[in-house]
Design an enzyme around this catalytic site. Structure first.
Site, PDB file in Angstrom:
ATOM      1  N   SER A 120     -35.125  34.229 -42.607  1.00 38.46           N
ATOM      2  CA  SER A 120     -36.340  33.894 -43.128  1.00 38.46           C
ATOM      3  C   SER A 120     -36.601  32.749 -42.086  1.00 38.46           C
ATOM      4  O   SER A 120     -37.805  31.469 -42.869  1.00 38.46           O
ATOM      5  CB  SER A 120     -35.898  33.088 -44.975  1.00 38.46           C
ATOM      6  OG  SER A 120     -34.338  31.891 -44.564  1.00 38.46           O
ATOM      7  N   HIS A 141     -37.823  41.112 -44.996  1.00 42.05           N
ATOM      8  CA  HIS A 141     -37.402  39.984 -45.877  1.00 42.05           C
ATOM      9  C   HIS A 141     -37.550  39.796 -46.937  1.00 42.05           C
ATOM     10  O   HIS A 141     -38.275  40.287 -47.919  1.00 42.05           O
ATOM     11  CB  HIS A 141     -38.320  38.644 -44.960  1.00 42.05           C
ATOM     12  CG  HIS A 141     -38.515  37.243 -45.823  1.00 42.05           C
ATOM     13  ND1 HIS A 141     -38.814  36.254 -46.290  1.00 42.05           N
ATOM     14  CD2 HIS A 141     -37.217  36.916 -45.890  1.00 42.05           C
ATOM     15  CE1 HIS A 141     -38.311  35.093 -46.477  1.00 42.05           C
ATOM     16  NE2 HIS A 141     -36.973  35.540 -46.670  1.00 42.05           N
ATOM     17  N   GLU A 153     -41.049  41.285 -46.922  1.00 39.78           N
ATOM     18  CA  GLU A 153     -42.161  40.907 -45.497  1.00 39.78           C
ATOM     19  C   GLU A 153     -41.889  41.774 -44.621  1.00 39.78           C
ATOM     20  O   GLU A 153     -40.382  42.030 -44.458  1.00 39.78           O
ATOM     21  CB  GLU A 153     -42.064  39.871 -45.412  1.00 39.78           C
ATOM     22  CG  GLU A 153     -42.642  39.227 -47.000  1.00 39.78           C
ATOM     23  CD  GLU A 153     -42.598  37.642 -46.433  1.00 39.78           C
ATOM     24  OE1 GLU A 153     -43.398  36.161 -46.681  1.00 39.78           O
ATOM     25  OE2 GLU A 153     -41.840  36.694 -46.052  1.00 39.78           O
ATOM     26  N   ASN A 192     -42.631  32.073 -47.398  1.00 39.13           N
ATOM     27  CA  ASN A 192     -42.189  30.813 -47.737  1.00 39.13           C
ATOM     28  C   ASN A 192     -42.907  29.463 -47.036  1.00 39.13           C
ATOM     29  O   ASN A 192     -42.498  28.068 -46.563  1.00 39.13           O
ATOM     30  CB  ASN A 192     -40.654  31.341 -46.549  1.00 39.13           C
ATOM     31  CG  ASN A 192     -39.611  31.859 -47.183  1.00 39.13           C
ATOM     32  OD1 ASN A 192     -40.001  30.845 -48.587  1.00 39.13           O
ATOM     33  ND2 ASN A 192     -38.396  31.563 -46.504  1.00 39.13           N
TER      34      ASN A 192
HETATM   35  N1  3HC Z   1     -28.658  41.290 -60.799  1.00 38.51           N
HETATM   36  C1  3HC Z   1     -28.292  41.756 -62.171  1.00 38.51           C
HETATM   37  N2  3HC Z   1     -29.309  40.580 -63.514  1.00 38.51           N
HETATM   38  C2  3HC Z   1     -29.175  39.234 -62.351  1.00 38.51           C
HETATM   39  C3  3HC Z   1     -29.539  39.240 -61.388  1.00 38.51           C
HETATM   40  C4  3HC Z   1     -28.630  39.881 -60.454  1.00 38.51           C
HETATM   41  N3  3HC Z   1     -28.977  39.520 -59.899  1.00 38.51           N
HETATM   42  N4  3HC Z   1     -29.359  37.620 -61.248  1.00 38.51           N
HETATM   43  C5  3HC Z   1     -30.077  36.893 -63.038  1.00 38.51           C
HETATM   44  N5  3HC Z   1     -29.579  38.776 -63.640  1.00 38.51           N
HETATM   45  C6  3HC Z   1     -30.266  38.528 -65.371  1.00 38.51           C
HETATM   46  C7  3HC Z   1     -29.862  36.869 -65.450  1.00 38.51           C
HETATM   47  O1  3HC Z   1     -28.529  36.560 -65.157  1.00 38.51           O
HETATM   48  C8  3HC Z   1     -30.568  37.594 -66.680  1.00 38.51           C
HETATM   49  O2  3HC Z   1     -29.486  37.854 -67.830  1.00 38.51           O
HETATM   50  P1  3HC Z   1     -28.772  37.282 -69.402  1.00 38.51           P
HETATM   51  O3  3HC Z   1     -29.909  37.604 -69.755  1.00 38.51           O
HETATM   52  O4  3HC Z   1     -27.698  37.965 -69.816  1.00 38.51           O
HETATM   53  O5  3HC Z   1     -28.684  36.411 -68.852  1.00 38.51           O
HETATM   54  C9  3HC Z   1     -31.173  38.423 -66.744  1.00 38.51           C
HETATM   55  O6  3HC Z   1     -30.743  38.967 -65.644  1.00 38.51           O
HETATM   56  C10 3HC Z   1     -33.066  37.920 -66.885  1.00 38.51           C
HETATM   57  O7  3HC Z   1     -33.040  37.014 -66.484  1.00 38.51           O
HETATM   58  P2  3HC Z   1     -34.247  35.779 -66.922  1.00 38.51           P
HETATM   59  O8  3HC Z   1     -34.424  36.585 -68.247  1.00 38.51           O
HETATM   60  O9  3HC Z   1     -33.728  34.631 -66.655  1.00 38.51           O
HETATM   61  O10 3HC Z   1     -35.431  35.966 -66.441  1.00 38.51           O
HETATM   62  P3  3HC Z   1     -36.708  37.363 -65.840  1.00 38.51           P
HETATM   63  O11 3HC Z   1     -35.640  38.854 -66.210  1.00 38.51           O
HETATM   64  O12 3HC Z   1     -37.358  37.270 -65.942  1.00 38.51           O
HETATM   65  O13 3HC Z   1     -36.383  37.235 -63.903  1.00 38.51           O
HETATM   66  C11 3HC Z   1     -36.051  36.091 -62.315  1.00 38.51           C
HETATM   67  C12 3HC Z   1     -34.963  36.950 -63.451  1.00 38.51           C
HETATM   68  C13 3HC Z   1     -36.562  37.153 -61.314  1.00 38.51           C
HETATM   69  C14 3HC Z   1     -34.512  35.075 -61.330  1.00 38.51           C
HETATM   70  C15 3HC Z   1     -37.258  35.129 -62.927  1.00 38.51           C
HETATM   71  O14 3HC Z   1     -36.259  34.152 -63.257  1.00 38.51           O
HETATM   72  C16 3HC Z   1     -37.483  34.679 -61.298  1.00 38.51           C
HETATM   73  O15 3HC Z   1     -38.484  35.578 -61.259  1.00 38.51           O
HETATM   74  N6  3HC Z   1     -37.553  33.633 -61.025  1.00 38.51           N
HETATM   75  C17 3HC Z   1     -38.173  33.296 -59.798  1.00 38.51           C
HETATM   76  C18 3HC Z   1     -37.189  33.487 -58.310  1.00 38.51           C
HETATM   77  C19 3HC Z   1     -37.717  33.358 -57.551  1.00 38.51           C
HETATM   78  O16 3HC Z   1     -38.810  32.562 -56.645  1.00 38.51           O
HETATM   79  N7  3HC Z   1     -37.310  34.005 -56.187  1.00 38.51           N
HETATM   80  C20 3HC Z   1     -37.998  33.895 -54.610  1.00 38.51           C
HETATM   81  C21 3HC Z   1     -36.917  33.122 -54.174  1.00 38.51           C
HETATM   82  S1  3HC Z   1     -37.448  32.359 -52.417  1.00 38.51           S
HETATM   83  C22 3HC Z   1     -36.497  33.524 -51.071  1.00 38.51           C
HETATM   84  O17 3HC Z   1     -35.446  34.500 -51.752  1.00 38.51           O
HETATM   85  C23 3HC Z   1     -36.888  33.470 -50.099  1.00 38.51           C
HETATM   86  C24 3HC Z   1     -36.322  32.377 -48.741  1.00 38.51           C
HETATM   87  O18 3HC Z   1     -35.896  33.275 -47.333  1.00 38.51           O
HETATM   88  C25 3HC Z   1     -36.547  31.409 -49.132  1.00 38.51           C
END
Ligand code: 3HC
Length: 289
Positions: A120, A141, A153, A192
């Site tokens: 990243s 990415h 990406e 990012n």
């Molecule tokens: N595999 C399977 N299930 C997963 C999981 C995985 N890896 N991670 C989380 N889950 C589960 C959760 O445990 C939850 O289960 P539960 O209800 O039984 O507790 C279920 O998925 C659903 O979670 P939520 O209902 O809280 O939320 P959503 O389904 O809507 O989505 C999310 C979860 C996709 C993580 C959402 O919260 C999200 O989009 N968050 C933002 C994440 C983001 O922005 N990521 C990018 C970060 S930047 C990056 O990575 C770049 C790096 O270079 C820095």
């Protein structure tokens, strides 16, 4: 015969990428790490994630079993890389580590194998220069968690060929993801470069006493419709990772808008990395492995 790929690093991103490749694309995946305990933890996280997906009826129990049977954890680079069409590297964000890894892979992998890094913050062109085939090298990415996030990406390094980019598009599509093309190898790529300054600004609001972390989160969730508040997302991504990306942006662009908030620096110094260390702006009970 099934198509074979290797994923290097069974950590936060590597295990998720391996899972998606086996689960959605149906590839045979060699998952490599340097110690058995890292492989064991990666496989435990994959089992946890597959169970969640079965629980939520996103996939059938049988698909989870098949996915697991397609993932082959190994400590041997020779076993993993000697007969694969693609290697995706997701080892720690340290240039020296990545350099050693790529030199090793380049010596083992067939000459037409495509090499991709999930970095990243490190230049794709620089990583490609550690191999004898920069034209076969690109950035892929993924976003955390790779199992749920739809985007990848695709980054073109200075010498990446059009053929490699076309291949990358095909692989990403087979993994069930959408891609965007990053046509220049610049720090932060697209996401990012937008996200990390925003997370830094959220910390700065807390530092200045303008709002509490809870209210910054509420503002972002309800005012911008982000799925997580900015401070929660920062804890999720990791304060250390975010600081590292900011330092790279600051260094590459020499623009003060990327200067890290003093509060972010202080928290990283204190080891408050977020979810991964159990405490950042919020405190976490270990729920996920
Ligand atoms: N595999 C399977 N299930 C997963 C999981 C995985 N890896 N991670 C989380 N889950 C589960 C959760 O445990 C939850 O289960 P539960 O209800 O039984 O507790 C279920 O998925 C659903 O979670 P939520 O209902 O809280 O939320 P959503 O389904 O809507 O989505 C999310 C979860 C996709 C993580 C959402 O919260 C999200 O989009 N968050 C933002 C994440 C983001 O922005 N990521 C990018 C970060 S930047 C990056 O990575 C770049 C790096 O270079 C820095």
């Amino acid at each position: 015969m099934s198509r074979r790929i290797a994923v290097l690093g069974a950590g936060l991103m590597g295990h998720g990428i391996a899972q998606v490749a086996a689960q959605t694309a149906g590839y045979e995946v060699y998952l490599v790490d340097v110690e058995q305990r890292f492989l064991d933890r990666g496989m435990e996280q994959i089992r946890w994630s597959l169970n969640k997906l079965v629980e939520k009826k996103t996939i059938a129990g049988e698909d989870a079993e098949k996915t697991l049977s397609r993932i082959h954890p190994t400590l041997s680079y020779e076993e993993a890389c000697s007969d694969v069409e693609l290697v995706i590297e997701a080892v720690p964000e340290d240039v020296e580590i990545k350099k050693q890894v790529w030199k090793k892979v380049d010596a083992i992998a067939p000459k037409d194998t495509v090499l991709a890094s999930n970095t990243s913050s490190i230049s794709i062109t620089q990583l490609a220069s550690y191999t004898s085939r920069p034209q076969r090298f690109c950035g892929l990415h993924f976003f955390n968690p790779p199992q749920l996030m739809k985007l990848v990406e695709i980054i073109r390094g200075r010498l990446t060929s059009d053929e490699t980019i076309e291949y990358a598009k095909q692989v990403v599509t087979e993994m069930g993801k959408e891609y965007v093309l990053v046509n220049k190898d610049v720090a932060g790529f697209i996401v990012n470069r937008i996200l990390v300054p925003a997370l830094n600004e959220a910390v700065q609001l807390v530092y200045e006493g303008v709002a509490t972390p809870e209210d910054v989160d509420k503002a972002v969730k309800l005012g911008l419709n982000w799925p997580m508040g900015a401070i929660t997302l920062l804890d999720y991504v990791g304060l250390d990772t975010t600081l590292h990306v900011l330092e790279v942006l600051m260094n590459d662009y020499q623009d003060p808008k990327y200067r890290p908030s003093p509060l972010l620096r202080e928290m990283v110094r204190a080891g408050l990395y977020g979810r991964k260390s159990g405490r950042g702006f919020y405190t976490y009970e270990k729920k996920q492995p």
